[in-house]
Design a protein around this motif. Sequence first.
Motif, PDB file in Angstrom:
ATOM      1  N   PHE A 189       4.787   8.411  -8.600  1.00  0.00           N
ATOM      2  CA  PHE A 189       5.593   8.414  -7.363  1.00  0.00           C
ATOM      3  C   PHE A 189       4.804   7.769  -6.222  1.00  0.00           C
ATOM      4  N   SER A 190       5.509   7.496  -5.148  1.00  0.00           N
ATOM      5  CA  SER A 190       4.898   6.856  -3.993  1.00  0.00           C
ATOM      6  C   SER A 190       4.646   7.904  -2.912  1.00  0.00           C
TER       7      SER A 190
ATOM      8  N   VAL B 101      -3.458   3.072  -2.693  1.00  0.00           N
ATOM      9  CA  VAL B 101      -2.180   3.542  -2.161  1.00  0.00           C
ATOM     10  C   VAL B 101      -2.483   4.420  -0.953  1.00  0.00           C
TER      11      VAL B 101
ATOM     12  N   LEU C 216       0.820  -1.205   0.000  1.00  0.00           N
ATOM     13  CA  LEU C 216       0.000   0.000   0.000  1.00  0.00           C
ATOM     14  C   LEU C 216       0.856   1.257   0.000  1.00  0.00           C
ATOM     15  N   LEU C 217       2.093   1.087   0.451  1.00  0.00           N
ATOM     16  CA  LEU C 217       2.960   2.252   0.534  1.00  0.00           C
ATOM     17  C   LEU C 217       3.574   2.602  -0.820  1.00  0.00           C
ATOM     18  N   GLU C 218       3.502   1.648  -1.718  1.00  0.00           N
ATOM     19  CA  GLU C 218       4.126   1.874  -3.026  1.00  0.00           C
ATOM     20  C   GLU C 218       3.050   2.128  -4.068  1.00  0.00           C
ATOM     21  N   ASN C 219       3.354   3.020  -4.905  1.00  0.00           N
ATOM     22  CA  ASN C 219       2.429   3.282  -6.000  1.00  0.00           C
ATOM     23  C   ASN C 219       2.866   2.448  -7.200  1.00  0.00           C
TER      24      ASN C 219
END
Lengths: 829, 632
Positions: free
Chosen positions: B590-591, A689, A656-659
């Motif tokens: 981006f994250s 995300v 979930l932290l990464e797109n």
Amino acid sequence: MGKSRRKQKVIPPPQLPPDVPEEDIEFSDEDLKYVEQNTEYARFVSRIDTAAIDKQCGGRVKTVEDKYEEERSKKKTHQEEKGNGEILVDPVDVLPIKTLDGKLQYRTEAKKSKLAEANTDEAEADILEDENILNKSQRRAKAKKSKKEAKKQEKELPNEIVQEEETPQAAVLAEVKEELSAEETIENKQNRLAELGMLLLSDPEANIKSLKEMLDLCKDKNTKIVKLGLLSLLAVFKDIIPGYRIRLPTEKELEMKVSKEVKKTRFYESTLLKAYKSYLQKLIILEKLPVYNQIATRCMCTLLDAVPNFNYRDNLLTAVVGNISSPDEVVRRLCCSTVRSLFSNEGKHGGELTVQAVRLIAAQVKAHNCQLHPNAIEVFMSIRFDEDIGKPNKEEEHNKKYKKNNKRKNQEEQNQVQENERKKSKKDMMSKIRDEVSADYKGVTYEPDAKERRKMQTETLSAVFETYFRVLRNTMYTTGESSEENPISNPGSFGAHPLLAPCLDGLAKFTQQLDLDYIGDLMNYLKKLASSSSVSNNSKQKNARLLTVSERLRCCLVAFKVMRSNLNALNVDLQDFFVQLYNLILEYRPGRDSGVVLAESLKIMLCDDRHQDMQKAAAFVKRLATFALCFGCAESMSALVTLKILLQKNVKCRNLLENDAGGGSVSGSIAKYQPYATDPNLSGALATVLWELSLLSKHYHPAISTMAATISDMNTSQSQTFLSAVTPQQAFADFSLVKESFELKNESRKLNNKRKRDSLPEEARDVPEMDMEKLSKKLKENFSILQDIKEDERVRMEALQSEKKRPLKKQSNVVKKKLKNLTPKKKAF
Amino acid sequence: MGKLGKKARKFAKKNLQSVEKRNRKLKPFFKKKFAKKNGRREAGDKEEVKKVEKQPKKICPVEDFQDIPIDAVFGKDDDEVLHDGDSDSDGYLDEDSAAVEGAEGDEMSVQSKESMSELKKQRRKLAKLNEKLVDEAGSDIMKRRVLSGSVLSTCCDLVDEKQSVQALIRLLNWYRAACYYGHEPSGTAKPDIVYDIEDGETFAKVLIFVLQKADHTFRSILGLSDSNIKEKILKLKNNPKWDSLKPLVKSFLRSTLHLVKHAADSEIIVFAVTQLRVSIVLFAAFPDLLKKLIKISIHLWVTGEHTLSKQAFLILKDISMVFNSECFDTCLVNMYKAYLHECDFPTANSERLLFLRDFLVELCSQDVQKSYTKASVSITQLAKLLKMALITKNKEAVEKIHSGQYTNCVDLWVNFIAANVQDCDLKTLLYTIVQVINGVAQLIIGPRYLLLRVKCIQWLNHLSRTSGIFIPIASLVWDMLEYKTTNDGEKQEQKKHDAVSTVKLPKNWLKSQNFQEQCIFSVIEVLAAHFAQWSFHISFPELATIPIMRLKYFYEKSNMEGLKRVVKRFIEQVESNIEFVQRKRDDATFSPNDQKSADLFMQHEKQNTNASYTQYYQSIINKAPGTKKKKK
């Protein structure tokens, strides 16, 4: 000095052989001389009520003798009849040196037995103790003390004053009658009460009859007197009630010939009992009157607390429990604390009262259809259930162990236990001595054996759980379908479901004791309650009857606690509770719902859960993050802490932290995230995300923004060691505003903004346009006004000056008059 | 026993008497002692130029909070500072005027030598005329000097053209007489010379002339430019001319102050104040007068009407900028106190308070460093009061939070922070004030405090907007959605309730439908402001999730069509916003941990305000009465 020296001489030291008859005591010359010199000290001798003394001394002296004989033969295992049991205290040990002044001593010496003295001293010691211990009785104790002092003073003063007062009263009664105000009568009555009380305390056996008079005084019309009377009686009873229960002799027994002392004891006991009975009756009657409600309840509570082993305790208990949900805050608190102390000090009454009280409460809950004050059930929390009672073989040891454990817990208990043990050892000895006596003793003592205790405990438990289940069922009944049938039923003065919260607390606490058979039912109840008002519920009209968010959260919590404490032994599906929690998070509202409960649920349901479904965990992670965006820092922080823990446990959720472009590999069956889904498994949270962290890192609270940053970096920073020790509850407590220190760190740092001082001239544009002509006109007007004023002033000044020559006429009336008086003089000037 | 009781009572009475007596004796002693202590401490503090710091530090023991109102913090030194100015009595220019009189003839001749003959003649005539007048009046020893228009015009000309010191002296004496006209009973100040003014014309002229020209004349005599540089004035102390001119300046300033203080007409005061502002620098030489000026200006600032208040403020501002930091402190502290005192009146006009507040903020912004310490002290005080109320929940303490003083104080500092947060590092102040506001919102529950709650949220929004920091407000809004109405209340007249000071609504108001409308409108207003700020942020969809859910729920339950329509429109707009952001977000690469990219996200779109929802938000914000004012 002389007095005290003398005192020491007169009191026979305890070691003296007690069998010396009083007549044989030889007074030394010094003594005689002293008496001769200070005749007025001895004046009281003339006033001594010889009859009373005779009556007392006859029995008294003998009792003393008996007692000492008995003392010697005690080791020969001779058991006296129970009447003497209470006098069994070793006087040699107990007798202290009287610290009262000499006169009083004299008198006691003359008419009182040492035994009585001992009693008095004990009573006094009790009083002092009470003062320290019983907060609520402090006032009363103080009153008592002051009375005592007054009494002392009275004794110092020769009686003649009283006589003086009385004789003229009798003589000129007709005249004085009107003058004798009600106040004086009241005062007299008060004094009388104090006197009687003192007498009773100093020598209960001799003055037992005064109880009746005191009772009579309580029938007064003046409420103040009645209240004082009740309190004085309370003080007296508390002190003189023996540690055993009084059994009135049967007729057969009455017919039997008995010794004088036995008769006396019997008389004493029966009088005491009768008085006590009528006192209680009076209390019970008065308790219903609003004027006396508080005071009567206080008396009953104190009595029940102090002498739970004595006769009529059932009546007392009924009255006290009846008031446990009183609308009067003071009364309710008194009753609750009394019942609590009954529960926690079972040693005093052997647990019987616990059973009874619990049953009474259960009956009350039933009778009132669960519309009681929460306190009524909260008292159950003080009950302690001893699991080890069941094992008869190890009973003794276990008991000891158990008690030892508890010793550490509270100081009061310790005293209680010591007392118990002392009594027990006494009992053992006696039972060795004579079975018969021990059987007798058992009849009156309050130490039931293990079987009984176990039985009682079972009964207590069943009554407690009966109450709990009744509350649950009642709540369900009122919130569920049937609410449409009787929507009118008023929510009561205690809120919609007053008993639910304490009931759930109790269930959570006593879940160990709960029979496994019931757990299924309990879970069902809880499930229904937890889901009782979901968002889709249409019965908005009965909003008042619906459960609040905190109550529903509590239901979930209890369910989890029950499962945990039973080591997950049962195969109950907790999924429903997760669904509830998932939705309740959204319904939470700060001021209305308890954030503490929410934090606790997060901790117990999410943090402590060992193996979690990834889908579910992700859903919760997402929802908590969303939640953190909308709420205050305490809630946000506890949510973030939970979120972090969840992410730590579920490695896959860190996606979930990464797109990931394209939604990533793990996005389950649902391709798109549904933020409004009600089921965590169907939310498709894995497809989203945690963008919330980006905004959260801009949070005004530095701790939250740091936390958000930490979480968003979890994936990249490989250090997995940082298992946070903080629980959601801890976080909630730490970040709630009440804890906020509001301390500004006064760092004296330079702000880059320097003073802008140099921009003066251009401020000139702020000068307002002035119409000079208008201004000058205004000024002129102003001038003329001022001139007028000035002129006026001048005229007045002149007038004042001329006034010196002739009186001014235009003055106010009063002044005129005064002036008129003055005119001749002035003219003379 | 009866006797005993009596006796005991007697005894007690006796005893008590002595105790009482002692108490009676001790009480004032203690009081005095403490008062003295306080005073001393204050004095000490004052020496350290830290007047404001006294405020909370003194009150640290928690119990004391309640006894101390927010503004009493500065209580005593107020008087100290401001009464100092009054101590020295002012009169006419003693020696000078004596010199003028005694040597009037000589003076005239001296002057005549220097001046043109024409003028000389005139002067002589005038002098003679004067003397005649004097003689006439001289029947009782008093000398009367009556100013006539012609004399005045001559004097004026002399001063104007020649910068004649003597004429100036005379003029100033007349000026003084005019300023004090009617306030000084004739015959008390100086029995031998009495200045009198002939008619209104002369009166007006002398005042206007002196006020307009005095500053310029002083400067030209001293050889100064029109600039306001204080240092130059201070240097003048070595200037030989200064010594002679000093009493004149003093007299001028003093008279003007008197005029400003006592004049009845506001326009006159405005004029005087405006003219006085030019010569502020001259006050550097007279600290006492400066103090007096500060006091008067603050009074005028607080009580005066619009223009006057503004002019007075400008004076204060000039003072605080021209003079040393101590003056800044004095001004700030006293203005702060005056402002809070003004807030205390139940009838206080909210617009006026806003007006005053803005001035105060402006002053504070002049020296952020100094104001920072004051603000932190004051905010700490607010926080302590709040904490007290949060912990004890006792009615008095809570009442204190509701007070106009408290809220206005918060309002002041919120605006101060908002005004300066971008230029300076005010993070800690910001954090504390946000916590305080949150605490206030948490403490006050119930529909009656709707306005205060709305105000709290507006503050938070304001702070958030100016600082760019995220402050969640959504949770504070929920309550307002659920304030129930009984629907039977007829529509009541719409009153203006946007005042900060109206904290508690009348009870009957709550029943009206109007009230619920007000609630919903406020909810939408504050939410719109909140969303407008973050409408282009990458987290917007999540931010709006819960509020939208609640609003939808409300939409379902409500049965008021008018409200439903408003709410629906809002929901639609926000949803379109969500959709838009989501669409954009799907393209993002981006994250969440990439803060920089997140900040840059949709910056381009942000510039473009064509989106319907943006306009919608803006329209709501503009419609709202509270924010409109702020915009202004």
